[in-house]
Design a protein around this motif. Structure first.
Motif, PDB file in Angstrom:
ATOM      1  N   GLU A 142       0.818  -1.213   0.000  1.00 40.43           N
ATOM      2  CA  GLU A 142       0.000   0.000   0.000  1.00 40.43           C
ATOM      3  C   GLU A 142       0.856   1.270   0.000  1.00 40.43           C
ATOM      4  O   GLU A 142       0.399   2.323  -0.434  1.00 40.43           O
ATOM      5  CB  GLU A 142      -0.941   0.004   1.209  1.00 40.43           C
ATOM      6  CG  GLU A 142      -2.019  -1.064   1.122  1.00 40.43           C
ATOM      7  CD  GLU A 142      -2.904  -1.116   2.351  1.00 40.43           C
ATOM      8  OE1 GLU A 142      -2.818  -0.199   3.201  1.00 40.43           O
ATOM      9  OE2 GLU A 142      -3.684  -2.080   2.469  1.00 40.43           O
ATOM     10  N   ASN A 195      -0.156   4.033  -2.643  1.00 34.49           N
ATOM     11  CA  ASN A 195      -0.572   5.378  -2.224  1.00 34.49           C
ATOM     12  C   ASN A 195       0.352   6.459  -2.772  1.00 34.49           C
ATOM     13  O   ASN A 195      -0.093   7.548  -3.114  1.00 34.49           O
ATOM     14  CB  ASN A 195      -0.649   5.452  -0.698  1.00 34.49           C
ATOM     15  CG  ASN A 195      -1.832   4.674  -0.148  1.00 34.49           C
ATOM     16  OD1 ASN A 195      -2.930   4.740  -0.681  1.00 34.49           O
ATOM     17  ND2 ASN A 195      -1.600   3.917   0.904  1.00 34.49           N
ATOM     18  N   ARG A 241       0.412   6.524   6.666  1.00 36.37           N
ATOM     19  CA  ARG A 241      -0.269   5.531   7.503  1.00 36.37           C
ATOM     20  C   ARG A 241       0.226   4.122   7.166  1.00 36.37           C
ATOM     21  O   ARG A 241       0.451   3.305   8.058  1.00 36.37           O
ATOM     22  CB  ARG A 241      -1.784   5.626   7.324  1.00 36.37           C
ATOM     23  CG  ARG A 241      -2.564   4.766   8.320  1.00 36.37           C
ATOM     24  CD  ARG A 241      -4.070   4.958   8.223  1.00 36.37           C
ATOM     25  NE  ARG A 241      -4.442   6.341   8.441  1.00 36.37           N
ATOM     26  CZ  ARG A 241      -5.049   7.123   7.527  1.00 36.37           C
ATOM     27  NH1 ARG A 241      -5.356   6.640   6.343  1.00 36.37           N
ATOM     28  NH2 ARG A 241      -5.351   8.374   7.804  1.00 36.37           N
ATOM     29  N   SER A 242       0.431   3.849   5.891  1.00 36.96           N
ATOM     30  CA  SER A 242       0.936   2.532   5.480  1.00 36.96           C
ATOM     31  C   SER A 242       2.345   2.297   6.003  1.00 36.96           C
ATOM     32  O   SER A 242       2.686   1.183   6.418  1.00 36.96           O
ATOM     33  CB  SER A 242       0.916   2.409   3.955  1.00 36.96           C
ATOM     34  OG  SER A 242      -0.391   2.519   3.464  1.00 36.96           O
ATOM     35  N   ASN A 257      -2.313   8.610   3.351  1.00 30.41           N
ATOM     36  CA  ASN A 257      -2.438   7.146   3.346  1.00 30.41           C
ATOM     37  C   ASN A 257      -1.075   6.468   3.235  1.00 30.41           C
ATOM     38  O   ASN A 257      -0.849   5.406   3.822  1.00 30.41           O
ATOM     39  CB  ASN A 257      -3.337   6.687   2.200  1.00 30.41           C
ATOM     40  CG  ASN A 257      -4.781   7.096   2.405  1.00 30.41           C
ATOM     41  OD1 ASN A 257      -5.187   7.489   3.490  1.00 30.41           O
ATOM     42  ND2 ASN A 257      -5.569   7.022   1.347  1.00 30.41           N
TER      43      ASN A 257
END
Length: 198
Positions: free
Chosen positions: A100, A104, A115-116, A112
């Protein structure tokens, strides 16, 4: 922990790794995923020490990715007991979450992406816990392994000095305008024909 993060960043900057494309650096992360998978599978044969190196190397590649992307790396102690999970399940989740990151990035979804990255570090921490170690210890191990490493960038990839001799022939083939692969095939099979006859 922050001390080793800063030392990894300084090491990367000295070698120009902070200027490479983020996608190129991400390919190194995939390489470390493979090394970690091999180490987890071989655990019964080699013991836990074989797992510590790739956990540390995984962190190094991710720290450099964050350096390239100008993302501040945050570490925290996980409050989840890793003993509740099978290491194979943690690894599969790590692969999924790590993928991800680049997805992203490609979509321009920076929040994002961050966050990944944070979730990737959390999963690495859980995997480290399965082997009774920490991200701090494995990062220190990885840094001590690379700190004096010499080499150079080739197409955005850092090639260790020890590995560089195997890359030279590849580079030379392109620099001289020769088809190095054809020459190897020609010599191997004693082909006396020109390349346009193949």
């Amino acid at each position: 922990m922050n001390k080793f993060i800063d030392m990894v960043k300084a090491w990367a900057k000295e070698r120009g790794l902070d200027k490479v494309d983020a996608r190129t650096q991400y390919t190194k992360l995939i390489e470390e995923q493979g090394e970690l998978a091999k180490a987890i599978m071989r655990n019964n044969l080699d013991g836990v020490s074989s797992v510590l190196d790739p956990i540390g190397d995984y962190q190094v590649t991710l720290i450099i990715y964050c350096l390239i992307r100008d993302i501040r790396v945050h570490f925290w102690k996980t409050v989840i007991d890793s003993k509740e999970f099978a290491v194979e399940n943690l690894y599969m989740e790590l692969v999924s979450i790590s993928s991800e990151i680049i997805s992203n990035y490609n979509k321009g979804l920076v929040t994002n992406e961050i966050r990944s990255i944070e979730n990737t570090f959390q999963l690495l921490s859980l995997i480290a816990g399965k082997y009774d170690t920490t991200l701090e210890d494995t990062l220190e191990l990885a840094y001590n392994e690379i700190k004096d490493r010499k080499g150079r960038l080739v197409n955005g990839v850092f090639i260790k000095e020890d590995d560089f001799t195997s890359v030279r022939g590849y580079e030379r083939g392109f620099e001289d305008g020769k088809n190095h692969v054809f020459e190897l095939i020609k010599n191997k099979f004693d082909l006396g024909r020109e390349s346009n006859e193949l």
